[in-house]
Design an enzyme around this catalytic site. Structure first.
Site, PDB file in Angstrom:
ATOM      1  N   TYR A 128      10.501 -13.051   2.589  1.00 48.89           N
ATOM      2  CA  TYR A 128      11.134 -13.854   1.544  1.00 48.89           C
ATOM      3  C   TYR A 128      12.153 -14.834   2.113  1.00 48.89           C
ATOM      4  CZ  TYR A 128       9.553 -11.490  -2.753  1.00 48.89           C
ATOM      5  OH  TYR A 128       8.833 -11.019  -3.812  1.00 48.89           O
ATOM      6  N   LYS A 168       3.335  -1.318   7.372  1.00 44.11           N
ATOM      7  CA  LYS A 168       2.015  -1.698   7.876  1.00 44.11           C
ATOM      8  C   LYS A 168       2.127  -1.688   9.396  1.00 44.11           C
ATOM      9  CE  LYS A 168      -2.220  -3.168   7.191  1.00 44.11           C
ATOM     10  NZ  LYS A 168      -3.282  -2.352   6.576  1.00 44.11           N
ATOM     11  N   ASP A 180      -1.354  -0.286   2.230  1.00 41.31           N
ATOM     12  CA  ASP A 180      -2.626  -0.292   1.485  1.00 41.31           C
ATOM     13  C   ASP A 180      -2.952   1.110   0.973  1.00 41.31           C
ATOM     14  OD1 ASP A 180      -2.881   0.356   4.185  1.00 41.31           O
ATOM     15  OD2 ASP A 180      -4.784  -0.688   4.476  1.00 41.31           O
ATOM     16  N   ASP A 197       8.176  -5.395  -3.521  1.00 39.16           N
ATOM     17  CA  ASP A 197       7.923  -6.217  -4.706  1.00 39.16           C
ATOM     18  C   ASP A 197       6.588  -5.810  -5.333  1.00 39.16           C
ATOM     19  OD1 ASP A 197       8.263  -8.406  -6.525  1.00 39.16           O
ATOM     20  OD2 ASP A 197       6.751  -9.496  -5.362  1.00 39.16           O
ATOM     21  N   ASP A 233       5.935  -3.172  -8.880  1.00 39.65           N
ATOM     22  CA  ASP A 233       5.245  -3.595 -10.104  1.00 39.65           C
ATOM     23  C   ASP A 233       4.073  -2.659 -10.394  1.00 39.65           C
ATOM     24  OD1 ASP A 233       6.936  -5.717 -10.577  1.00 39.65           O
ATOM     25  OD2 ASP A 233       5.311  -7.146 -10.936  1.00 39.65           O
TER      26      ASP A 233
END
Ligand code: IPM
Ligand code: MG
Length: 391
Positions: A162, A209, A241, A265, A269
């Site tokens: 970000y 990851k 994942d 993020d 959600d």
């Protein structure tokens, strides 16, 4: 049951018994449904203040599309200044469709929130995820998989992709966003997450990851080192994942999830829909100074001004704000009131599209409840019910 077990994450917060505290709260209503849900929280905070003899003063500032419209700046300096000097910030929502589909827009509402996070060093975003028996039928998951789900996501909020260097070449054919993390950025949120795990079921899952990314390998290394200081916490590691899959397949397995900015993020959600309504979930962003509290839902522009949005995400964020002040009894009372509305069918349109109550009615019921003004045998017929005309 609303039983967000995010416990005393503010270092030094007092334990109950606080009387007559004085706090300055900056209110940023923001865009879309932001103003109408935030107003319900202010009502509820006022009822708490009255009952427990606290003094909350509010000052209102702009951020987001509404700030662009009025000042051409998504985050005016005076909003930063006031926020830096406040005890806490109550924030509504950000975003407007007119910016979403215009990749050439130079100024965007979301830049305001990102800059505020950076300016206040709000490095930890905390999102509790819990499920409610009365809403289980709304969850996209099978009931047996969501009973007793109770976990909290610690998302790093001021680093990573970000905030890395962003570039696009002159021809607009190549673009890049750097993902950078320092050891210090990882350490400070990891300590918060481990401390939270110690107060809960003592399990921490790092989502990364590390099979591909160098930054993820640094996260793993630092978290493995810090884990030695929290021997009572069991640590495991999941690739993002796989984590995305596990959150759907078996969300009960999680207690505290720790992750970097972008993964957080996305999975927060994903996790938020487990409970059945996005409109219910609160969040806290904490850092070195004033902390910020906001519902996790967006600005929901289609509903703006209609008094139909669910104010519980914001009201429960106000409960987290009180927890942050060390006012745990008061926070608990708000959660009890919210549970009471859900149990009694006092719900907004997202939860019951046929028999529903207005945003403002829910706000009033909750403030009356926390103010001790609801009779045990409330006559539902006296509370104005809306009926959908499209049934
Ligand atoms: C969130 C939002 C923000 C983010 C947007 C509005 C910039 O999605 O708080 O999760 O991506 O962090
Ligand atoms: Mg998001």
């Amino acid at each position: 049951m609303i039983k967000h077990t995010v416990k005393k994450f503010s270092p030094g917060a007092g334990e109950g018994g606080n009387r007559g505290v004085q706090k300055n709260i900056v209110v940023i209503e923001g865009d879309g449904i932001g103003p109408e849900v935030t107003r319900q929280s202010v009502k509820v905070l006022n009822a708490i203040a009255e009952r427990f003899n606290h003094e909350f003063s509010y000052s209102y500032f702009l951020m987001g599309a509404v700030a662009i419209d009025k000042t051409s700046n998504p985050l005016p300096d005076e909003t930063i200044e006031a926020s830096l000097n406040s005890d806490a910030i109550l924030f509504g929502a950000i975003g407007h469709p007119k910016y979403d589909n215009d990749p050439t827009a130079k100024v965007r509402p979301e830049q305001g929130l990102l800059k505020l996070r950076k300016s206040l060093q709000l490095f930890a975003n905390i999102r509790p995820v819990a499920t409610y028996p009365s809403l289980q039928h709304l969850s996209p998951l099978k009931t047996k998989n969501i009973e007793d789900v109770d976990f909290v996501i610690f998302r790093e909020l001021t680093g990573g992709i970000y905030f890395g260097k962003k570039e696009v070449n002159a021809e607009n054919t190549v673009a890049s966003d750097d993902c950078v993390y320092t050891r210090e950025e990882i350490e400070r949120i990891a300590h918060l997450a481990f401390k939270q795990a110690q107060l809960r079921r003592k399990k921490l899952t790092l989502v990364d990851k590390a099979n591909v990314l160098e930054t993820s390998r640094l996260w793993r290394k630092v978290v493995q080192e810090i884990a030695k200081e929290y021997k009572d916490v069991a640590v495991d590691f999941l690739f993002v994942d796989n984590a995305a899959m596990q959150i759907i397949l078996n969300p009960k397995q999680f207690d505290v999830i720790l992750t970097e900015n972008m993964f957080g993020d996305i999975i927060s959600d994903e996790a938020s829909v487990i409970s059945g309504s996005l409109g219910l979930l609160p969040s806290a962003s904490i850092g070195k100074g004033a902390a910020l509290f906001e519902p996790i839902h967006g600005s929901y522009p289609q509903a703006a001004g209609k008094d139909i949005a669910n104010p519980l995400g914001s009201i429960l964020s106000a409960a987290m704000l009180l927890d942050h002040f060390g006012l745990h009894k008061e926070a608990e009372l708000i959660r009890e009131a919210a549970n009471w509305t859900l149990r009694n069918g006092f719900v907004t349109k997202d939860i019951d599209p046929v028999n529903f109550y207005f945003t403002s009615t829910i706000g009033e019921l909750i403030s009356d409840y926390v103010g001790g003004k609801i009779p045990g045998d409330i006559n539902k017929a006296n509370v104005e019910l809306r009926k959908s005309t499209i049934i």
